[in-house]
Design an enzyme around this catalytic site. Structure first.
Site, short mmCIF file in Angstrom:
data_model
loop_
_atom_site.label_atom_id
_atom_site.label_comp_id
_atom_site.label_asym_id
_atom_site.label_seq_id
_atom_site.Cartn_x
_atom_site.Cartn_y
_atom_site.Cartn_z
N ARG A 97 0.82 -1.22 0.00
CA ARG A 97 0.00 0.00 0.00
C ARG A 97 0.85 1.26 0.00
NH1 ARG A 97 -3.05 -1.55 3.60
NH2 ARG A 97 -4.92 -1.98 2.37
N TYR A 98 1.98 1.24 0.68
CA TYR A 98 2.86 2.40 0.81
C TYR A 98 4.19 2.09 0.14
CZ TYR A 98 -0.57 3.44 4.45
OH TYR A 98 -1.74 3.66 5.13
N ARG A 101 7.14 0.28 2.35
CA ARG A 101 6.87 -0.86 3.25
C ARG A 101 5.83 -1.77 2.64
NH1 ARG A 101 3.73 3.71 6.31
NH2 ARG A 101 5.03 4.78 4.80
N CYS A 110 -5.50 -16.92 13.82
CA CYS A 110 -5.31 -16.06 14.99
C CYS A 110 -5.56 -16.87 16.27
CB CYS A 110 -6.29 -14.89 14.96
SG CYS A 110 -6.07 -13.76 13.57
N CYS A 114 -11.58 -11.65 16.68
CA CYS A 114 -12.31 -10.47 17.13
C CYS A 114 -13.55 -10.29 16.26
CB CYS A 114 -11.42 -9.24 17.04
SG CYS A 114 -9.94 -9.34 18.07
N CYS A 117 -13.14 -7.64 13.35
CA CYS A 117 -11.92 -7.71 12.53
C CYS A 117 -12.19 -7.29 11.09
CB CYS A 117 -11.39 -9.15 12.56
SG CYS A 117 -9.91 -9.39 11.55
N ARG A 119 -10.46 -8.19 8.62
CA ARG A 119 -10.18 -9.33 7.75
C ARG A 119 -11.05 -10.53 8.12
NH1 ARG A 119 -4.01 -8.14 8.29
NH2 ARG A 119 -3.69 -6.72 6.54
N ASP A 278 -12.91 -0.11 11.06
CA ASP A 278 -13.06 -0.34 9.62
C ASP A 278 -14.44 -0.94 9.34
OD1 ASP A 278 -10.40 0.44 8.81
OD2 ASP A 278 -9.68 -1.38 9.79
N ASP A 315 -8.36 4.40 8.33
CA ASP A 315 -7.85 3.73 7.14
C ASP A 315 -8.93 3.91 6.07
OD1 ASP A 315 -6.22 2.23 5.51
OD2 ASP A 315 -5.77 0.78 7.09
N LYS A 322 -3.91 5.32 5.55
CA LYS A 322 -4.33 5.90 6.84
C LYS A 322 -4.14 7.41 6.83
CE LYS A 322 -2.98 1.84 9.57
NZ LYS A 322 -2.30 1.11 8.48
#
Length: 349
Positions: A97-98, A101, A110, A114, A117, A119, A278, A315, A322
């Site tokens: 995305r950037y 990085r 996981c 959550c 989440c 994702r 999100d 985001d 972000k």
């Protein structure tokens, strides 16, 4: 001498199915049918360490992990890929995305799942890991893109990998001359602190700058076992960052946020980001409006050390990155507002 009080939801194994949740007393038997409907879409996992923190299924710990029929309500603005990971994935396991990085997602598993989440439609116990071929291609992409200076290990949760597998990935990244920083994003130290073993920490050993961002949303998550796991990480020279999501019913008050950020700092963890939720499917019941989030964070200015003040970020849906949300203390030309609300005129601004 009296025996210690047993936590109300003590369990010896990770709870994954509606029947297991019912047997543990976390949900009523009358909810079985609706929870089976939720389970067709989203995974559940509540490990023993996290279950022991719950005082009730709808407390700030429970609402994060106990499934609810509200997750089946999808609003028009919600998206299956809210931050555009899929469109920004040049090869499986990589998100770029950037410019400087990239994310490396070696698995989609996981320690807990959550309910908010971003994702949530991708992660789960069947998410598995990148096979040898896919991992090789992902690492080769990183190796041949020399503008990448930082690699962020995420997923899923990279600390769910075996120490051997994790160590091989860290070694491969460490061998890339252009990669100067490796960052690990994880929930393991609070969700499954028993996994933070010497072998796991050995796997993170590198001459590169290694950082760890730990996802924590409520001060109670930093229980004694979690604090000890964080101490073990810090002793290895790995600096800690804290990431949190602003969530209705979890941390949507000044006292809750203050306690969370203070507790992070007490454990040598620098609050890094407070994320606006999100818009993943079925998460509207966790939503806190941005204006309210700004007021909450502004209320902490001057009350907590600057070490305990994160960046409040959104985001942008669609993969646009972000952006900071403030609060903004500039009120007009040459005017600034102090933490107490008074406005001051400056000759130069």
């Amino acid at each position: 001498m009296s025996s210690p009080v047993k936590p109300p939801f003590a369990t010896s194994r990770t709870l994954r199915t509606p029947d297991e949740l019912i047997a543990a007393g976390m949900v009523a038997p009358t909810q079985a049918a609706e929870l089976r409907a939720v389970a067709q879409h989203y995974a559940t996992a509540i490990p023993p360490a996290f279950a022991a923190l719950m005082q009730s299924p709808d407390d700030p710990i429970g609402v994060q992990v106990v499934p609810s029929a509200r997750e089946l309500v999808v609003t028009p603005e919600e998206r299956s890929d809210p931050i555009g990971d899929d469109a920004l994935s040049p090869v499986p396991g990589i998100v770029h995305r950037y410019a400087d990085r990239a994310l490396l997602k070696p698995l989609l598993v996981c320690p807990l799942y959550c309910r908010f989440c971003f994702r949530r439609e991708h992660v789960g116990p069947d998410g598995g890991v990148l096979d040898e071929g896919a991992l090789h291609r992902a690492l080769e992409w990183l190796r041949t893109h020399e503008q990448i200076r930082e690699v962020i290990l995420t997923g899923g949760d990279p600390l769910m990998l075996s120490p051997r597998r994790l160590g091989e990935i860290v070694a491969a990244l460490s061998a890339m001359a252009h990669v100067s920083t490796i960052r690990v994003h994880t929930r393991v130290p609070v969700a499954a602190p028993e996994r933070v073993t010497d072998a796991l920490l050995d796997a993170l050993e590198t001459e590169k700058a290694m950082w760890m961002a730990v996802h924590v949303n409520h001060a109670r998550e930093l229980a004694p076992a979690a604090r000890e796991s964080l101490r073990r990480i810090v002793r290895r020279g790995i600096p800690l960052l804290g990431q949190s999501v602003l969530l209705r019913g979890v941390n949507d008050s000044e006292p809750a946020l203050e306690a969370l950020f203070r507790t992070m700092v007490e454990n040598r963890m620098r609050p890094y980001y407070l994320h606006q939720l999100d818009p993943a499917p079925g998460t509207a019941h966790f939503h806190v409006p941005v204006e309210e989030g700004q007021r909450l964070l502004a209320g902490l200015r001057g009350r907590v050390t600057g070490l305990a003040w994160p960046i409040y970020v959104l985001d942008i849906p669609g993969g646009y990155g972000k952006v900071p949300l403030g609060p903004d203390y500039i009120t007009g030309v040459h005017q600034v507002r102090d933490p107490q609300g008074a406005t001051h005129r400056l000759d130069r601004l």
